[in-house]
Design an enzyme around this catalytic site. Structure first.
Site, mmCIF file in Angstrom:
data_model
loop_
_atom_site.group_PDB
_atom_site.id
_atom_site.type_symbol
_atom_site.label_atom_id
_atom_site.label_comp_id
_atom_site.label_asym_id
_atom_site.label_seq_id
_atom_site.Cartn_x
_atom_site.Cartn_y
_atom_site.Cartn_z
ATOM 1 N N GLU A 99 43.998 34.699 35.346
ATOM 2 C CA GLU A 99 44.155 33.426 36.053
ATOM 3 C C GLU A 99 42.994 32.467 35.800
ATOM 4 O OE1 GLU A 99 46.372 33.085 39.824
ATOM 5 O OE2 GLU A 99 45.797 35.185 40.107
ATOM 6 N N HIS A 149 44.562 61.952 30.557
ATOM 7 C CA HIS A 149 45.787 62.725 30.400
ATOM 8 C C HIS A 149 46.842 62.004 29.565
ATOM 9 C CE1 HIS A 149 44.566 65.936 33.215
ATOM 10 N NE2 HIS A 149 43.852 64.950 33.742
ATOM 11 N N LYS A 161 57.510 29.188 38.564
ATOM 12 C CA LYS A 161 58.033 28.956 39.917
ATOM 13 C C LYS A 161 59.099 27.858 39.908
ATOM 14 C CE LYS A 161 53.958 30.369 42.594
ATOM 15 N NZ LYS A 161 52.864 29.891 43.488
#
Length: 352
Positions: free
Chosen positions: A235, A251, A345
């Site tokens: 951001e 892992h 948006k």
């Protein structure tokens, strides 16, 4: 060296004054704590079995930070919900905290509407918006946050108010809030130093601004710093980065450093560490570093001093926020606007 590093950046790019927003972090914590006596809840919150915090982006990271701070002392489990849907286990004895800085976050509003059908134990943390309007109809308790910030820059308020909430309803001991309060002076001192753009932080920003940072923290403590750093680099700095945690890294992800070495050469590797890390985590990080250290463009370690884990954690959070700010300036861009988020948006509303 300082003048040379500073000569590469233009401080006038910060047109919306993200610098002052970052500086405000310890002052937000202080202001929230000063409101402690004024925060009163009219509803009852007995027999709580679990906590679900609804939030996205800057509001959700506040919950992540609060969770790490209280995880060893909270008497019930805490879950962060970053989605439209809520878990099936949410019920009458679930405390729901709906956290949205704007009060208009689409995912949070949808999850909130579902929670209202399952439990009456709901508390709002917001500046206002649709979330507060809807909560007023149900007489839910609210904590109103001061407005005027980008959601990501209101972290001091969002996490501190959540911790105050948990303490007020007796789910965590008061000593946690005392540790946070005792950290403020040290964070202010750090902020003053970093606001002057010292070599220590400019060196990091200058090295990583044109790379893809790979950020490693530990599951029980610094994972939230790594996550915050990734979000802030996106951001504020407008660059991609990736984070993961130890011991899970060992892992699977360590094998990913095997091929595509020309791509890996454009990575910077950043370790987020703490002096009280589990010795086995320290050993895993040390061995992993030895295995892959010649592969990325840069390898850096970020660690802070402090008398408590809480103090060191908050200083690390503040430190990486400053790095993201200077990364933006090295990339010759204003750190505040989030044009792609706003565009997304708008397009989402167009198809509703």
């Amino acid at each position: 060296m300082s003048q040379l590093l500073k000569s590469e950046i233009d401080f006038d790019l910060d047109k919306s004054n993200m610098k002052e927003a970052i500086i405000s972090f310890p002052y937000q914590i202080e202001a929230a704590i000063s409101d402690y006596e004024m925060i009163k809840f009219k509803n009852q919150y007995d027999n709580i079995n679990n906590i679900l915090v609804l939030g996205m982006g800057g509001s959700a990271i506040g919950a992540d930070l609060a969770k790490v701070i209280v995880q060893n002392s909270c008497i019930v489990p805490i879950f962060i919900n970053r989605s439209y849907a809520i878990p099936n286990w949410v019920g009458p004895n679930t405390l729901v905290v709906a956290s949205s800085y704007s009060g208009n976050t689409e995912e949070t509003l949808e999850a909130f509407s579902q929670c209202k059908k399952r439990t009456s134990k709901i508390i709002i943390i917001s500046t206002g918006g649709e979330l507060v309007l809807q909560s007023n109809k149900k007489n839910y308790d609210k904590i109103i946050i001061p407005g005027g910030y980008q959601p990501r820059a209101a972290l001091g308020y969002s996490f501190t108010f959540l911790i105050i909430l948990l303490e007020k309803i007796k789910l965590i001991p008061k000593i946690i809030l005392e540790k946070i309060n005792n950290s403020i002076k040290s964070i202010k001192a750090l902020s003053l130093d970093l606001s002057k753009a010292p070599d220590s932080i400019l060196n990091i920003a200058q090295k990583i601004h044109s790379t893809c940072p790979i950020i490693y923290g530990s599951e029980e403590l610094t994972s939230v710093v790594a996550l915050r750093f990734k979000g802030q680099l996106a951001e504020n700095g407008k660059i991609l980065s990736f984070s993961s945690n130890f011991p899970e890294h060992n892992h699977n992800e360590i094998e990913g450093w095997t091929l595509n070495k020309s791509i890996i050469k454009e990575f910077s590797l950043i370790w987020i560490k703490d002096i009280e890390e589990d010795l086995r985590i320290k050993n895993r990080m040390h061995i992993s570093s030895n295995i892959i250290k010649k592969l990325p463009k840069y390898e850096l370690t970020i660690q802070n001093s402090g008398s408590t884990k809480v103090e060191r954690l908050l200083k690390l959070i503040h430190y990486v926020d400053w790095i993201s700010y200077y990364v933006a300036l090295y990339n010759k861009i204003d750190p505040t606007p989030v044009k792609r988020i706003e565009k997304l948006k708008i397009q989402m509303k167009e198809i509703e």
